[in-house]
Design an enzyme around this catalytic site. Structure first.
Site, mmCIF file in Angstrom:
data_model
loop_
_atom_site.group_PDB
_atom_site.id
_atom_site.type_symbol
_atom_site.label_atom_id
_atom_site.label_comp_id
_atom_site.label_asym_id
_atom_site.label_seq_id
_atom_site.Cartn_x
_atom_site.Cartn_y
_atom_site.Cartn_z
ATOM 1 N N ARG A 89 0.817 -1.225 0.000
ATOM 2 C CA ARG A 89 0.000 0.000 0.000
ATOM 3 C C ARG A 89 0.845 1.267 0.000
ATOM 4 N NH1 ARG A 89 -0.284 -2.457 4.914
ATOM 5 N NH2 ARG A 89 0.374 -1.289 6.775
ATOM 6 N N TYR A 90 2.155 1.129 0.219
ATOM 7 C CA TYR A 90 3.023 2.300 0.303
ATOM 8 C C TYR A 90 3.865 2.528 -0.949
ATOM 9 C CZ TYR A 90 2.018 2.006 5.310
ATOM 10 O OH TYR A 90 1.386 1.950 6.524
ATOM 11 N N ILE A 91 4.057 1.518 -1.768
ATOM 12 C CA ILE A 91 4.992 1.632 -2.887
ATOM 13 C C ILE A 91 4.240 1.596 -4.213
ATOM 14 C CG2 ILE A 91 7.036 0.768 -1.718
ATOM 15 C CD1 ILE A 91 6.418 -1.995 -2.648
#
Length: 394
Positions: A89-91
């Site tokens: 979900r962050y990259i």
């Protein structure tokens, strides 16, 4: 064939589906969250869990594993130091135009590559991609399947391209007149050996006296050795360009263990502690190891700097590091691929290049045939319109 790449496009099924999903979703040259991309891939083409997809995407992004990364990532995609990628979900990830040009040209033209229905019969997906480069040879790959495995080292793209041009120029298509033995020295000059993305030193083994083994054999071995620089004034050794599939954190752990006076070995539930011979102990002046995992300017950079005692002989300590740690390893290559008949086969580098060139020839001919037929249809329609207009005038 999930774990074994095709000799035709050099891709495993999960890699092919990941790459095609970007085309299907119209996300070429467009950054998307990995979590979103994984959901689309899993829902449309590869219903085998998100962790396998995330891992395959990361393997195609990380530059220390690929000479030509097919995908570009943004965010924390891990490092040479051994850090894992951040949560999906962050990259973000994208398929750049450069990769799309190498992988998908003429994909939608009829007859270029075979297609099949996806797992739920709702969509069509390509069984092969019309690639322009041997992906499995450029970036290397490994995998374990039922009763078989593959472990293909990466080679230099420019060298492979020159080798394919050499084969074409020397009319390798004619099996009756082409004799490989007459061209081995020239091919060896073009491809002297594997080319590791981490820039580690490659040491070609004798392979039973066959200096052409990496070209003519499907099984061969070669050494990989990190670059070691000795600073005799400051009693320091700096290690860079570590071998393929090794990480700074793992090597650091090996070095720390090598500096201990005792070794610990597990035997069942027990741990057996034995004293290490004095001559095998690494003479570090401190247990602190300076490590630069991830230079922002160079994503394949990793260095480990060691400081030794004043009376330590750096040449002796260097020998201990080479003999006892993973900065000096052997790569046992096994070129297992899925051949053009759909069966697993061990193929040499030379045969892999031949198979790819024949595949490219079929793709190009099919694409040109499609274009010619389209032009014939246009000409036919134009002739029909001319007849109608002439009738109206008369």
């Amino acid at each position: 064939d999930r774990a074994i790449p095709s000799a035709l496009d050099g891709l495993k099924p999960v890699q092919r589906r990941i790459l095609y999903s970007f085309v299907h979703d119209n996300n070429i040259n467009n950054l998307v969250k990995l979590q979103k991309a994984t959901g689309s891939i899993m829902g449309n083409f590869h219903p085998h869990g998100d962790s396998s997809i995330d891992g395959a995407v990361a393997s195609m992004v990380q530059p220390w594993k690929n000479n030509v990364p097919l995908l570009v990532g943004q965010g924390g995609w891990g490092s040479m130091g051994g850090y894992n990628p951040s949560a999906s979900r962050y990259i973000e990830v994208e398929l750049p135009n450069s990769s799309a040009d190498l992988l998908f040209e003429d994909l939608k033209k009829e007859g270029v590559v075979p297609w099949e229905k996806n797992y739920n019969n709702e969509l069509m997906e390509p069984k092969l991609l019309p690639v322009k480069i041997p992906v499995h040879l450029v970036n290397g790959t490994s995998g374990i399947s039922y009763s078989m495995s593959t472990n293909i080292p990466p080679f230099n793209l420019n060298e492979l391209t020159k080798a394919m041009l050499y084969l074409i120029d020397n009319k390798f298509w004619d099996n009756d007149t082409w004799k490989l033995d007459e061209h081995l020295d020239n091919l060896l000059a073009i491809i002297p050996g594997p080319d590791i993305p981490t820039r580690t030193n490659v040491i070609i083994h004798s392979n039973n006296g066959n200096k052409y083994a990496h070209i003519t054999e499907s099984n061969f071995s070669f050494g990989m050795r990190a670059k070691i620089e000795c600073d005799y004034e400051n009693q320091q050794i700096t290690i860079t360009n570590i071998p393929l599939n090794q990480f700074g954190s793992r090597i650091e752990e090996e070095i720390v263990n090598l500096a201990q006076e005792f070794t610990t070995e597990k035997q069942g539930r027990k741990e057996i502690v034995t004293p290490r011979p004095q001559e095998d102990i690494l003479q570090l002046s401190t247990s602190h190891i300076v490590q630069s995992d991830y230079d922002a300017r160079d994503k394949i950079y990793c260095s480990i700097t060691l400081t030794f005692k004043k009376d330590a002989d750096l040449n002796v300590e260097k020998g201990k590091l080479l003999n006892k740690t993973s900065i000096n390893t052997v790569f046992n290559a096994q070129l297992m691929v899925i051949n053009d008949h759909g069966s697993p086969e061990q193929m040499s580098l030379y045969k892999n290049l031949r198979v790819l060139l024949h595949f490219r020839k079929r793709c190009v001919l099919a694409a040109k045939t499609f274009d010619i037929n389209k032009q014939k249809e246009i000409i036919h329609l134009q002739n029909g319109l001319m007849i109608v207009l002439n009738d109206k005038e008369t």
